[in-house]
Design a protein around this motif. Structure first.
Motif, PDB file in Angstrom:
ATOM      1  N   LEU A   4      44.468  34.633  44.658  1.00  0.00           N
ATOM      2  CA  LEU A   4      43.585  34.706  43.511  1.00  0.00           C
ATOM      3  C   LEU A   4      43.905  33.478  42.680  1.00  0.00           C
ATOM      4  N   GLU A   6      42.744  31.053  39.577  1.00  0.00           N
ATOM      5  CA  GLU A   6      41.911  30.894  38.377  1.00  0.00           C
ATOM      6  C   GLU A   6      41.725  29.419  38.043  1.00  0.00           C
ATOM      7  N   CYS A  22      37.579  32.741  39.053  1.00  0.00           N
ATOM      8  CA  CYS A  22      38.674  33.248  39.880  1.00  0.00           C
ATOM      9  C   CYS A  22      38.162  33.315  41.310  1.00  0.00           C
ATOM     10  N   ALA A  24      38.940  34.614  44.921  1.00  0.00           N
ATOM     11  CA  ALA A  24      39.765  35.637  45.569  1.00  0.00           C
ATOM     12  C   ALA A  24      39.509  35.623  47.076  1.00  0.00           C
ATOM     13  N   PHE A  29      37.677  41.410  49.277  1.00  0.00           N
ATOM     14  CA  PHE A  29      37.590  41.615  47.832  1.00  0.00           C
ATOM     15  C   PHE A  29      36.192  41.983  47.369  1.00  0.00           C
ATOM     16  N   MET A  34      37.416  44.170  40.130  1.00  0.00           N
ATOM     17  CA  MET A  34      38.116  42.982  39.652  1.00  0.00           C
ATOM     18  C   MET A  34      38.213  43.013  38.136  1.00  0.00           C
ATOM     19  N   CYS A  98      43.225  36.795  36.534  1.00  0.00           N
ATOM     20  CA  CYS A  98      42.352  37.757  37.202  1.00  0.00           C
ATOM     21  C   CYS A  98      43.192  38.644  38.114  1.00  0.00           C
ATOM     22  N   GLY A 111      46.470  36.799  40.003  1.00  0.00           N
ATOM     23  CA  GLY A 111      46.528  35.355  40.076  1.00  0.00           C
ATOM     24  C   GLY A 111      47.651  34.815  39.200  1.00  0.00           C
TER      25      GLY A 111
END
Length: 120
Positions: A4, A6, A22, A24, A29, A34, A98, A111
């Motif tokens: 993750l 950002e 973000c 992922a 996901f 989230m 995130c 993250g």
């Protein structure tokens, strides 16, 4: 490998806007809820916003409601989560992170965070 990542943080004047992203990957996901969290200097981490797997449901902390918007893009293998932040205030200064969770579980993936600084 779960990642993750950002991006989009920076320095902005009060009243300005920023859009955080973000990215992922490493899990499906697109099926995860989230969220965005933040930690200001000397304070505990706090919840900012969350979005369900298909973007049909969102929820915000009272402190950001009406100013921040969370959204997501599940179209590709890497899922993107966005946080549009408008009318920023100095008290929004924090590291924004995130996170991902499966339904009914705690947030399990996080993250590293991106710094947002709002000057007065």
């Amino acid at each position: 490998q779960v990642q993750l990542v950002e991006s989009g943080g920076g320095l902005v004047q009060a009243g300005g806007s920023l859009r955080l992203s973000c990215a992922a990957s490493g899990r499906t996901f697109s099926t995860y809820t989230m969220g965005w969290f933040r930690r200001a200097p000397g304070k505990e981490r706090e919840f900012v916003a969350t979005i369900n797997w298909n973007g049909g449901s969102t929820y915000y902390a009272d402190s950001v409601k009406g100013r921040f918007t969370i959204s997501r893009d599940n179209a590709k293998n890497t899922v993107y989560i966005y946080l549009q932040m408008n009318s920023l205030k100095p008290e929004d200064t924090a590291v924004y992170t995130c996170a991902a969770r499966q339904s009914l579980s705690d947030y399990q993936y996080w993250g590293q965070g991106t710094q947002v600084t709002v000057s007065s």
